[in-house]
Design a protein around this motif. Sequence first.
Motif, PDB file in Angstrom:
ATOM      1  N   GLN A   3     -15.115 -41.252  -4.301  1.00 35.93           N
ATOM      2  CA  GLN A   3     -13.734 -42.033  -4.518  1.00 35.93           C
ATOM      3  C   GLN A   3     -13.972 -43.355  -3.812  1.00 35.93           C
ATOM      4  O   GLN A   3     -14.245 -43.213  -2.445  1.00 35.93           O
ATOM      5  CB  GLN A   3     -12.404 -41.196  -4.231  1.00 35.93           C
ATOM      6  N   VAL A   4     -13.655 -44.572  -4.075  1.00 32.38           N
ATOM      7  CA  VAL A   4     -13.863 -45.741  -3.465  1.00 32.38           C
ATOM      8  C   VAL A   4     -12.665 -46.569  -3.604  1.00 32.38           C
ATOM      9  O   VAL A   4     -12.009 -46.861  -4.632  1.00 32.38           O
ATOM     10  CB  VAL A   4     -14.959 -46.599  -3.850  1.00 32.38           C
ATOM     11  N   GLU A   5     -12.016 -46.779  -2.535  1.00 31.41           N
ATOM     12  CA  GLU A   5     -10.858 -47.625  -2.600  1.00 31.41           C
ATOM     13  C   GLU A   5     -11.009 -48.936  -1.596  1.00 31.41           C
ATOM     14  O   GLU A   5     -11.316 -48.819  -0.626  1.00 31.41           O
ATOM     15  CB  GLU A   5      -9.656 -46.987  -1.975  1.00 31.41           C
ATOM     16  N   ASN A   6     -10.613 -50.147  -2.169  1.00 35.79           N
ATOM     17  CA  ASN A   6     -10.652 -51.363  -1.492  1.00 35.79           C
ATOM     18  C   ASN A   6     -11.835 -51.604  -0.549  1.00 35.79           C
ATOM     19  O   ASN A   6     -11.655 -51.816   0.535  1.00 35.79           O
ATOM     20  CB  ASN A   6      -9.234 -51.532  -0.909  1.00 35.79           C
ATOM     21  N   LEU A   7     -12.882 -51.622  -1.095  1.00 38.08           N
ATOM     22  CA  LEU A   7     -14.259 -51.493  -0.157  1.00 38.08           C
ATOM     23  C   LEU A   7     -14.572 -52.870  -0.014  1.00 38.08           C
ATOM     24  O   LEU A   7     -14.874 -53.646  -1.113  1.00 38.08           O
ATOM     25  CB  LEU A   7     -15.510 -50.695  -1.128  1.00 38.08           C
TER      26      LEU A   7
END
Lengths: 284, 236
Positions: A3-7
């Motif tokens: 899960q990747v958020e605002n990378l």
Amino acid sequence: MIQVENLVFQYPGNDGPTLKGLDFSIAKGEIFGFLGPSGAGKSTAQKVLYKILEGYKGQVNIDGKNLSEWNNSYFERIGVGFELPNHYLKLTGKENLELFAAFYPNGKKHNSTELFEMVDLADAMDKPVETYSKGMKMRLNFIRAIQHDPDILFFDEPTSGLDPVNAHKIKQHILDLKNHGKTIFVTTHSMETADGICDRVSFIVDGKLVLTDTPRNLKSRYGKEAVKVDLKNGQSEEFPLKDLGVNPQFLEFLKQDEVKRIHTLEATLEEVFIRVTGKSLGDE
Amino acid sequence: MKKIFKLAFTDFKLIFRDPSLRSFLVLPVILFALIIWAVPPLIEKYAILAPYLSLFLVVGVIENTQMFSFISSMVLIDEKESDVAKVYGVVPLNKMEYVLSRFLIPYLFTVVLNLVLLFVQNICDLSVGAIMLISFLAALVVPVYALAINSMVQNRMQGMVYIKAFNMLVLIPVAAFFVPEKFVHLFGVFPTHWVFQAIDKATQNLSIGLFAAIGFVFFLSLLWFVSRTFVQKHFV
Ligand SMILES: Nc1ncnc2c1ncn2[C@@H]1O[C@H](COP(=O)(O)OP(=O)(O)OP(=O)(O)O)[C@@H](O)[C@H]1O
Ligand SMILES: [Mg+2]
């Protein structure tokens, strides 16, 4: 599960960030693809995820645990297929493979000879890698990435430099891995690879994700739901897919002359990409 | 442990399959021949050499370290240039473990070379303790040298230039033997100075404890520093 958020990621010394706030997730048993032109940030995103680039901003969770909290055991769980061949040229293929196998715990590891057979390199496995072609080295990259049976796989341009037959085989192997429940992240600028194996793709341009969907949806959303019929006499006409079988004009048209070809008017992924991003993919 | 041996063993394969690296393995043999057979007759013939006997040992000891300094530097540069280094970045191997496994054998091998050299030479009488200390100290040149080179250069070409420079750098403190007493330790900014001074003391049968201690502290601090910069750069 990734899960990747605002990378956000910026290379030290660069003026601005290379990744400008990416959001995506990859489920177990899913093949997820980044499709984008050269320099978009595909490899950079993978490098952050396999922990070779430090100093990113945003949230990255791997199996529910923050990426930065993972210790060396993370590397037992992941496999990385690098973008370019990287092997000791003076060592044989088998020596290269077994050197890196030594770093993983015993038990799950695949038999090296079987891996070489799997990618048609059995004849070359005892030859020095300096005698390999680019495509052979890339296949060695591939088996090195999977030899310890990792749960999460990163493949950066897995089919680049391969002939169509071998590219097809590698794609089949990636699909096999998916069927074994692996979480798979591929990058590519090959429309065919993305279309052929990805469950979902993201278009990435200039460090941003423009659109994420299944290849099927993308192609039908941006194409026409219609067929085009070409006749031998040169006539050609389009008919909507809806109720095609009971469309009198369609049936009548077919009787006029011998049919040369019939094809659906769904867009190719490449056309969709150009429509959405205004940029071309540039080919392999 | 298994990992460390696998890597060390691989390094030997890499060395033996590369003609330019392999040829460097004869360096200590030549050196031994010179020190054992060529130097003693010279000393007997030319009395003016008498005050400089320790210099032969200094040069012998430092040239012993140059073989693996060169080989290890080149193996690592090659690994970086061919991008194989990246693979080590994604395997479950601690980065410091990596450094250790790359240098344990070259280090110990160099220690042994120096032990052999210092025990078999008959230019000067040295105590067993001094021989041990000097051998373990001087061999630290190998990891410091190769890690420093690899923290600075990008490719083979640059590597060759830096290696030439480093070859001279390690020998610069030889000049301390030719300057007035009060200037001798100005050369202390060069780590090998302390090795040389320790050897000099040993040849006069004086205690080498102080110089060896300074040498160890200097080299180990440098080693810590260059390992860190190396580890930050090598795997990306
Ligand atoms: N080590 C680095 N230092 C500084 N900038 C870099 C570095 N590596 C990549 N970049 C920059 O980051 C951007 C994205 O590069 P990246 O390699 O992620 O692109 P990509 O999408 O994988 O392209 P390709 O399809 O050519 O492989 C590029 O503009 C590149 O110049
Ligand atoms: Mg790339």
